[in-house]
Structures are given as C-alpha cells and as structure tokens.
Scaffold this active site. Structure first.
Site, PDB file in Angstrom:
ATOM      1  N   ASP A 121      -7.572 -39.706 -64.243  1.00 14.25           N
ATOM      2  CA  ASP A 121      -8.076 -38.771 -63.232  1.00 14.25           C
ATOM      3  C   ASP A 121      -7.188 -37.547 -63.017  1.00 14.25           C
ATOM      4  O   ASP A 121      -7.628 -36.428 -63.210  1.00 14.25           O
ATOM      5  CB  ASP A 121      -8.310 -39.509 -61.899  1.00 14.25           C
ATOM      6  CG  ASP A 121      -8.972 -38.609 -60.871  1.00 14.25           C
ATOM      7  OD1 ASP A 121      -9.988 -37.994 -61.221  1.00 14.25           O
ATOM      8  OD2 ASP A 121      -8.485 -38.514 -59.738  1.00 14.25           O
ATOM      9  N   CYS A 152     -31.329 -38.146 -60.915  1.00 17.70           N
ATOM     10  CA  CYS A 152     -30.081 -37.717 -60.252  1.00 17.70           C
ATOM     11  C   CYS A 152     -30.215 -36.297 -59.710  1.00 17.70           C
ATOM     12  O   CYS A 152     -29.741 -35.995 -58.604  1.00 17.70           O
ATOM     13  CB  CYS A 152     -28.885 -37.838 -61.190  1.00 17.70           C
ATOM     14  SG  CYS A 152     -29.124 -37.055 -62.788  1.00 17.70           S
TER      15      CYS A 152
END
Ligand code: B12
Ligand code: SF4
Ligand code: SF4
Length: 344
Positions: free
Chosen positions: A127, A187
């Site tokens: 990340d 989505c």
C-alpha cells in the site's frame, strides 16, 4: 524443485492466498497515472506526487530488479450482521480487524529473508510503497482491474490486499488473465457520489473512501448526505461485484472482527484522545486520528440519527476542534430538518 515453485511455497507457508510473477518494467498504465496526477486527482494525498517516475517503474526502486512478485491476501471477514443495526456506523470491511500494513509487513520481512537465502536482493511494499500495485497485479495474472478500478481475483472477488516484492531473482513470469467484467456496470451504477466517472477511471475527489480516510479538512457540503452512516471507508462498489459470489472468510486471525465495529455511534463522541488510541490500537482507524474520526461520526449521526442524539451532539459543540464543532452543528441541523419534515 524449480525456483518459481520454491517462491510460491514460501508465499503459501506465510499464509498468502496467491502469488504470481511479472517482469520489473515500466507499469503498463504509467501514462494514465501521470494524467491522473496532472489532473490533481490525488487531492490531499500529496505523497502520491513524490517521485512519480519511481512509482511508474520498479527498476528505479532496486538496482538489478528483474521480477515483481505480486501477493494477494484475503481479508473477507465473517459478517455477524454488525453492519445492519440502527445507530451503528459503517466501517469498510478492510478495517474490521487489525491494520493490514502491520500484518503484511511482518510476512514480507520473512519473505525477503527467505529470498535472500535463494540469492535474491529485494524491496517490499504494501500500500504505502511507491508502486502501482494494481497494474503489476494485472500483468502478473493475479486478477484484472475492474471497472471500479478495484483488482478482481477470480476466486477471492474484491476482498483482498495486494503486496509486492521487487527482486533481483529472475523468475519466469505468469500469464495475465482476460478482463472478465463483460457488460456489467454494477459498480459504476451504485456509486453514491458518481466517483467512477468512466470504466476504470475513478476520481478520488468524489469518493467517500477518500473523504472519510484521506481528506484532511472539512467535508464539502454536497458529499455529506451521500456519506450516509459510513465512518471509515466505503465498500459499495465492492459489495455489488458479482465476482464476490465465490468469496470465503479470511484465514488470517489478525483480521478477526474487532468490537468497535458494533459500537453505537454516539459512544464514539464520548472518547477522549486516550480512549480513542486504546479503542483503535493496531487498527487502521488509529492513523485517521480522533479529530477526523469524530468529524466522520458527526456526519453519520446527522444522516442516520434521531432527536434523542441531539444532546450528545450539543456536547460536541464544546470541543476545542473547530472541525468537530462545525460537523456537530451540521448534524444537529440535519436531524432537526428531518424531524420537522416528519412532524409536518
Ligand atoms: C491512493 C489509493 C486510494 C485512493 C484512490 C483510489 C484510486 N482508485 O486511485 C482512495 C483513498 C480513494 C482509495 C480507496 C480505496 N482503496 Co486504495 N489505494 C490507493 C493506493 C495507495 C494507490 C492507488 C493509485 O495508484 N491510484 C492512482 C490510480 C491512477 O491508479 P489505479 O486506480 O490503481 O489505476 C490504475 C488502473 O485503473 C489503470 N487504468 C487507468 N485507466 C485505465 C483505463 C483502462 C481502459 C484500463 C484497462 C486501465 C486503466 O491505470 C492506473 C495506474 O496503474 C493503492 C496502493 C498502491 N500503492 O497502489 C491502494 C489500494 C488500491 N487500495 C485498496 C483498497 C482496499 C481500497 C478500498 C477498497 C478501501 C475502502 N473500502 O474504502 C477503496 C476502493 C475504492 C476504489 N474504487 O478504488 C487496495 C486495493 C486492493 C484491490 N483488490 O484492488 C490497494 C491496492 C492497497 C493494497 N495494498 O491492498 N485508495
Ligand atoms: S468506494 Fe464508494 S464512493 Fe468510492 S468509488 Fe466506490 S462506491 Fe464510489
Ligand atoms: S461490479 Fe461488474 S463492472 Fe464492476 S468490477 Fe465487478 S464485474 Fe466489473
């Protein structure tokens, strides 16, 4: 045993759910990333601007880099119905357990040691690292970048973290898989703030996840209502994805659901700095800090609360922080205007 098999075995022993290899080379969507930066889509996330060339090409991260090892770790928690009770705020599933950065970092350290024994030199990231993780995941064939921009794994669905080791070891690359979104647009259609502006293009400056986790100041008025009862992150574009039908609960015990996920929103208003740090110890919420967390809590109460919550919000009007006071006042006004409509 082949070197590739040995590396995949290490990943399995460390509890990773998938491990694939791709060449260390310029990221396939480095130009899209540059455009994203040029359009200031990073918003408050200034750290994304640091040395973009390095983020685009892992060969600048390690001299002699040959392979990017891409890892997937399932975090899908067992839902005990916590997210459906009234008066409870919603946390994104990735934050229901302990902070994945700490959990995965430990595994990556051990992974790097094991690779050293095989003759490799490596850097590892989860990340925070300057690497376009989803591009390399796609190239390595872990999954594909869905229209939401989230990486989809054919077995894990959307609920997994990515991590990488950039290594000097020369590992045979795996094959990418085709994009299997097809004609689905669930989505894009479900996003409460229209943040997915086109397939594979998302504007974080409209995203609830960005506002509740990354944004530093006051939440712009137009986004407060769509935030609803969310206090940390947003899972809407993940929840609707049909590829989640195969998802199973994570085996990682450190991702077990924590007690704060089930706490009434008004209780969060009572937390002082120390209580906040204790409650969110080892949780990614801790990094948000009490001030921004209470900002989010006020919005969630404003959107989902009742008149009985107003005295709790009034107490928050005495907070030292202007940010909390302003959001508490907004919440009081929102509840009042809702109840005046009901009483009319
Ligand atoms: C900044 C960031 C955010 C920002 C911006 C997200 C974004 N979409 O850019 C915010 C705060 C909004 C965010 C939210 C979330 N995040 Co985040 N985030 C990151 C981070 C640190 C960088 C992402 C990045 O580089 N963005 C810049 C854009 C340009 O890149 P990108 O979205 O990856 O887009 C690439 C492709 O879409 C492609 N592309 C662009 N245009 C086009 C067009 C076509 C046609 C195609 C085919 C491809 C393509 O090129 C881009 C560059 O590679 C990564 C970790 C990392 N180092 O990569 C985690 C990461 C992406 N986040 C993660 C998670 C879990 C989340 C949330 C689910 C958390 C939550 N529940 O609230 C949400 C998901 C929201 C969403 N729809 O993306 C995981 C995703 C895992 C996965 N399975 O995909 C990551 C990988 C962290 C990790 N190590 O696990 N995040
Ligand atoms: S995380 Fe929520 S707000 Fe952000 S793009 Fe997905 S659905 Fe939209
Ligand atoms: S919801 Fe549909 S379009 Fe979006 S990522 Fe999943 S399969 Fe792709």
């Amino acid at each position: 045993m082949m070197l590739e098999e040995k590396v995949k075995l290490i990943a399995q022993d460390l509890g990773f759910d998938d491990c694939k290899f791709t060449r260390a080379k310029e990221a396939s969507h480095s130009q899209e990333f540059q455009k994203w930066l040029d359009e200031n889509k990073n918003g408050d996330m200034e750290w994304m601007e640091n040395n973009p060339e390095r983020r685009k090409d892992p060969r600048l991260l390690l001299q002699g880099a040959s392979t990017v090892i891409v890892l997937a770790l399932n975090y899908f928690p067992i839902d005990k119905g916590v997210s459906n009770k009234s008066g409870i705020g919603r946390f994104a599933k990735y934050a229901w357990g302990n902070d994945y950065h700490d959990v995965i970092d430990k595994k990556l350290k051990n992974f790097a040691k094991a690779l050293e024994e095989l003759g490799g030199e490596q850097r590892f990231y989860v990340d925070y690292g300057p690497i376009l993780e989803r591009d390399f995941a796609t190239d390595a064939g872990v999954g594909w970048n869905g229209k939401s921009t989230v990486q989809i794994h054919p077995k894990l669905g959307t609920w997994f973290f990515l991590a990488e080791l950039v290594t000097t070891l020369d590992l045979n690359p795996d094959q990418p898989m085709p994009n299997r979104c097809g004609s689905c647009t669930k989505c894009i259609d479900c996003c409460p703030t229209d943040a997915i502006t086109a397939p594979n293009i998302m504007d974080p400056r409209r995203c609830i996840s960005y506002f509740t986790i990354e944004h530093k100041g006051s939440i712009p008025l137009e986004f407060r209502e769509p935030i609803g009862d969310r206090v940390f992150g947003c899972d809407d574009c993940l929840e609707v994805c049909p590829w989640n039908r195969f998802a199973n609960a994570s085996k990682e015990v450190k991702f077990a659901v924590r007690e704060f996920v089930d706490m009434p929103l008004i209780n969060f208003l009572e937390l002082n700095e120390r209580d906040f740090r204790d409650l969110f110890r080892k949780s990614p919420v801790k990094r948000l800090g009490r001030e921004r967390f209470l900002r989010n809590v006020c919005i969630a109460i404003g959107n989902s609360g009742k008149e009985k919550d107003i005295p709790h919000l009034r107490k928050a009007l005495n907070e030292e922080s202007e940010l909390i006071r302003e959001h508490a006042q907004w919440a009081i006004d929102a509840i009042k205007s809702r109840s005046s409509i009901v009483h009319k």
